[in-house]
Design a protein around this motif. Structure first.
Motif, short mmCIF file in Angstrom:
data_model
loop_
_atom_site.label_atom_id
_atom_site.label_comp_id
_atom_site.label_asym_id
_atom_site.label_seq_id
_atom_site.Cartn_x
_atom_site.Cartn_y
_atom_site.Cartn_z
N ARG A 89 0.65 -1.13 -0.02
CA ARG A 89 -0.10 -0.02 -0.22
C ARG A 89 0.79 1.35 -0.06
NH1 ARG A 89 -4.29 0.54 -1.91
NH2 ARG A 89 -3.07 2.05 -2.92
N LYS B 76 2.34 1.78 -3.45
CA LYS B 76 1.40 2.35 -4.41
C LYS B 76 1.26 3.88 -4.16
CE LYS B 76 -0.07 -2.10 -5.93
NZ LYS B 76 -1.45 -2.89 -6.26
N TYR C 68 2.18 7.06 -6.58
CA TYR C 68 1.33 8.08 -7.02
C TYR C 68 1.72 9.53 -6.74
CZ TYR C 68 -1.97 4.74 -8.90
OH TYR C 68 -2.63 3.74 -9.77
N GLU D 150 3.57 6.72 -11.75
CA GLU D 150 2.69 5.55 -12.06
C GLU D 150 2.67 4.85 -13.50
OE1 GLU D 150 -0.26 9.26 -11.75
OE2 GLU D 150 1.61 8.50 -10.99
N TRP E 74 5.78 2.97 -13.47
CA TRP E 74 5.49 1.89 -12.84
C TRP E 74 4.66 0.92 -13.37
CZ3 TRP E 74 6.62 -1.99 -10.05
CH2 TRP E 74 5.57 -2.96 -9.46
#
Length: 139
Positions: A99, A102, A106, A111, A114
């Protein structure tokens, strides 16, 4: 047998604790067995089919063989040394790493980079799996 590589990639991306995916080498279809205790789905017919015809069904890599954490780690190491790499290295340590990773991706606006990296990693896993199992693939 030839199979569309994207079908294998999709099955690998969906790998989780609840489902085990197989390639039916006679039809080229991907089938799955669900964890009946978690999903409530009845696998009896397919489970029996796989047990009776083990040469017909090839198990695809499971979530545990894919090593999502390692993919995240490799992505972090692929970045130029600097603030982004430092923040992501910190994000992937300890409980809640997925979590935090991610969220940090962002926050850093990484993103797109990734998702491209992750897609390439899954594609490589699929290609290696096909090669290791004598499956020709096309895109």
């Amino acid at each position: 047998m030839k199979i569309d590589l994207s079908v294998v990639v999709d099955a690998i991306e969906m790998a989780d604790d609840n489902y085990t995916y197989f390639l039916d080498i006679e039809t080229g279809e991907i089938v799955f067995l669900a964890d009946e205790l978690i999903t409530g789905l009845d696998n009896k017919g397919l489970e029996d089919e796989i047990e009776e015809n083990p040469d017909r069904y090839l198990r695809l890599p499971t979530k545990f063989e894919i090593h999502e954490y390692r993919i995240m780690e490799d992505f972090v190491w692929s970045l130029s040394e600097g603030r982004q790499q430092e923040l992501l290295e910190r994000a992937i340590r300890g409980r809640g790493a997925f979590r935090r990773f991610k969220d940090t991706v962002y926050d850093l606006g990484l993103e797109k980079k990734w998702f491209q990296y992750e897609a390439a990693a899954y594609r490589k896993i699929a290609m290696d799996w096909c090669r290791d199992n004598g499956i020709e693939n096309f895109e």
